[in-house]
Design an enzyme around this catalytic site. Structure first.
Site, PDB file in Angstrom:
ATOM      1  N   GLU A  17       0.862  -1.242   0.044  1.00 44.25           N
ATOM      2  CA  GLU A  17       0.035  -0.108   0.050  1.00 44.25           C
ATOM      3  C   GLU A  17       0.851   1.200   0.054  1.00 44.25           C
ATOM      4  O   GLU A  17       0.454   2.396  -0.563  1.00 44.25           O
ATOM      5  CB  GLU A  17      -1.059  -0.014   1.159  1.00 44.25           C
ATOM      6  CG  GLU A  17      -2.164  -1.070   1.108  1.00 44.25           C
ATOM      7  CD  GLU A  17      -2.971  -0.719  -0.239  1.00 44.25           C
ATOM      8  OE1 GLU A  17      -2.959   0.258  -0.676  1.00 44.25           O
ATOM      9  OE2 GLU A  17      -3.827  -1.770  -0.641  1.00 44.25           O
ATOM     10  N   TYR A  46      -6.462   7.075   3.546  1.00 38.85           N
ATOM     11  CA  TYR A  46      -6.692   6.055   2.588  1.00 38.85           C
ATOM     12  C   TYR A  46      -6.091   4.545   3.066  1.00 38.85           C
ATOM     13  O   TYR A  46      -6.483   3.481   3.119  1.00 38.85           O
ATOM     14  CB  TYR A  46      -6.212   6.305   1.215  1.00 38.85           C
ATOM     15  CG  TYR A  46      -6.009   4.915   0.537  1.00 38.85           C
ATOM     16  CD1 TYR A  46      -7.028   4.321  -0.027  1.00 38.85           C
ATOM     17  CD2 TYR A  46      -4.588   4.485   0.361  1.00 38.85           C
ATOM     18  CE1 TYR A  46      -6.877   2.901  -0.630  1.00 38.85           C
ATOM     19  CE2 TYR A  46      -4.358   3.277  -0.351  1.00 38.85           C
ATOM     20  CZ  TYR A  46      -5.403   2.509  -0.805  1.00 38.85           C
ATOM     21  OH  TYR A  46      -5.384   1.340  -1.587  1.00 38.85           O
ATOM     22  N   ASP A  51      -9.345   5.956  -2.428  1.00 38.72           N
ATOM     23  CA  ASP A  51      -8.245   6.162  -3.333  1.00 38.72           C
ATOM     24  C   ASP A  51      -8.741   6.899  -4.678  1.00 38.72           C
ATOM     25  O   ASP A  51     -10.101   7.143  -4.897  1.00 38.72           O
ATOM     26  CB  ASP A  51      -7.410   5.285  -3.678  1.00 38.72           C
ATOM     27  CG  ASP A  51      -8.242   3.977  -4.549  1.00 38.72           C
ATOM     28  OD1 ASP A  51      -9.194   4.045  -4.752  1.00 38.72           O
ATOM     29  OD2 ASP A  51      -7.060   3.349  -5.222  1.00 38.72           O
TER      30      ASP A  51
END
Length: 410
Positions: free
Chosen positions: A46, A127, A145
């Site tokens: 991520e 996020y 996102d």
DNA sequence: GATGCGTGGGA
DNA sequence: TTCCCAAGCAT
């Protein structure tokens, strides 16, 4: 604001999950169905994927796992090893925050498993906290996102431009999260945005949410999300100084300050970068006294918020010449270990290309007439292959050297 | 809310 | 060539 409601059913998470079970992408950091995800891999991927394409991340992710197989190994690694492994991927504050985060997690013994806990860690924003909570721990959290913003803004035909519409988009996205399989749902919405609900020419006919999509109903899917376009930054110029030391065949480098542009990354010394910089005065900024040669052409690089043009100066110094204060000589064979960003690889490639190039016969007009030191008469090769010491890493293996003589004036 | 912060690829 | 964009964060 939301467009007037027509005969649209509410988007159903179950419909999307059916689609996901059939069409989910196989990604290196994604656990197989029925297998518990590894929070370390989820977190690492991520962070790397922030504003970065899947294709660019893949080789870096594999290399990181090899070098740093666990969060404890990563936490114990030296800072420069982490920066070096990140070199070329961009947004280097991510790498510093990654390291700091790894230390915090290793000290705590495990990753937090809630949005609130994750949100406190360096480099983890709204996020990423939602994504990790959902994907790694199957918490019913939204991971909003760019993909999700696009999908949601189309589903509801949101006329308010981004970024003003972000709070509304988030509320709507949260309202869609199901109690069952929230982790798969988070990945499903992103897959939908990445493969069908794309910025250009979305494949609505294949979309499991075509029926409830208001933008599609109006034929306006491609016009969402609305957004205001940003203006390009002004060109900046500067000079870069490449010093080659005889004997150990080393290049003079320094490390940039930890904060700001290219923070903690390595570079050959350069002047300031300013809109009104005059390369003819560059030798006043040189890091040491030497017989400087201004190389023909220049190195161009475009950062997020401004374009840069660097004029490259080259000097050779004798064996044993000491590095100026705060700088170091790195042998060319060891350049691979230096965290050099793309712009600086271009500079070194440009300089070393000059050095290696056989003098071609065709002369060529100097890029600019008023030079402190006239450039060498030879024309540079248009696209010589990168010197071997600079070619590494499959992903960024060949940073393109955009350097050419400018037929200035007219 | 607006800025600063990389890089590579596609249209 | 130029523009836009790609799983954002920190200040």
């Amino acid at each position: 604001m939301v467009a007037p409601a027509a005969s649209h059913s509410r988007p159903d998470a179950a419909d999307l999950l059916v689609w996901y079970d059939r069409h989910r992408r196989a990604l290196p950091w994604r656990a197989l169905p029925g297998v518990a995800p590894d929070p370390y891999r989820v977190w690492l991927s991520e962070i790397m994927l922030q504003q970065t394409t899947v294709a660019a991340v893949k080789p870096y992710f594999a290399r990181f796992l090899e070098r740093f197989p666990t969060v404890e190994v990563l936490a114990a690694a030296p800072e420069e090893a982490v920066m070096g492994a990140w070199a070329g991927l961009g947004y280097y504050s991510r790498a510093r925050n990654l390291h700091a985060c790894a230390k915090a997690v290793a000290a705590a013994g495990a990753f937090p498993d809630t949005v609130e806990g994750l949100r406190k860690l360096p480099g983890i924003g709204a996020y990423t906290a939602g994504a990790i909570a959902a994907i790694a721990f199957d918490r019913p959290a939204a991971a909003v996102d760019g993909n999700v913003e696009r999908v949601v803004s189309r589903l509801y035909a949101i006329e308010t431009p981004i970024p003003a519409s972000r709070p509304e988009i988030r509320r709507l996205a949260e309202s869609l999260v199901p109690a069952s399989r929230p982790g798969d749902f988070a990945q499903a919405v992103m897959d939908l945005g990445a493969t069908l609900c794309t910025p250009k020419r979305p494949a609505c006919a294949l979309c499991p949410w075509m029926q409830p999509c208001r933008a599609r109903a109006e034929g306006l899917q491609e016009t969402f999300p609305r957004k205001v376009k940003k203006v390009a930054g002004a060109l900046r110029r500067g000079a870069a100084f490449v010093v080659l030391r005889a004997g150990d065949d080393a290049v003079l480098l320094r490390t940039r300050p930890p904060e700001g542009l290219l923070g903690s990354m390595a570079e050959p010394p350069t002047s300031e970068w300013r809109a009104d910089y005059d390369p003819a005065q560059a030798l006043l900024d040189a890091p040491l006294d030497a017989r400087w040669k201004r190389l023909p052409g220049l190195v161009r690089h475009v950062f997020t918020h401004f374009p840069l043009e660097l004029t490259v100066f080259l000097a050779r110094v004798g064996a044993g010449t000491p590095a100026p204060e705060g700088m170091r000589f790195t042998p060319r064979a060891a350049l691979d270990a230096e965290p050099l960003p793309g712009a600086m690889k271009k500079v070194l490639a440009h300089a070393l290309e000059q050095k290696l190039a056989a003098p071609p016969p065709a002369p060529k007009p100097p890029p600019e007439p008023d030079l402190a030191t006239p450039p060498e008469p030879e024309a540079p090769p248009r696209r010589a292959p990168l010197p071997k010491v600079l070619s590494r890493r499959p992903a960024s293996a060949a940073p393109v050297v955009k350097a050419r003589g400018r037929p200035k004036g007219s």
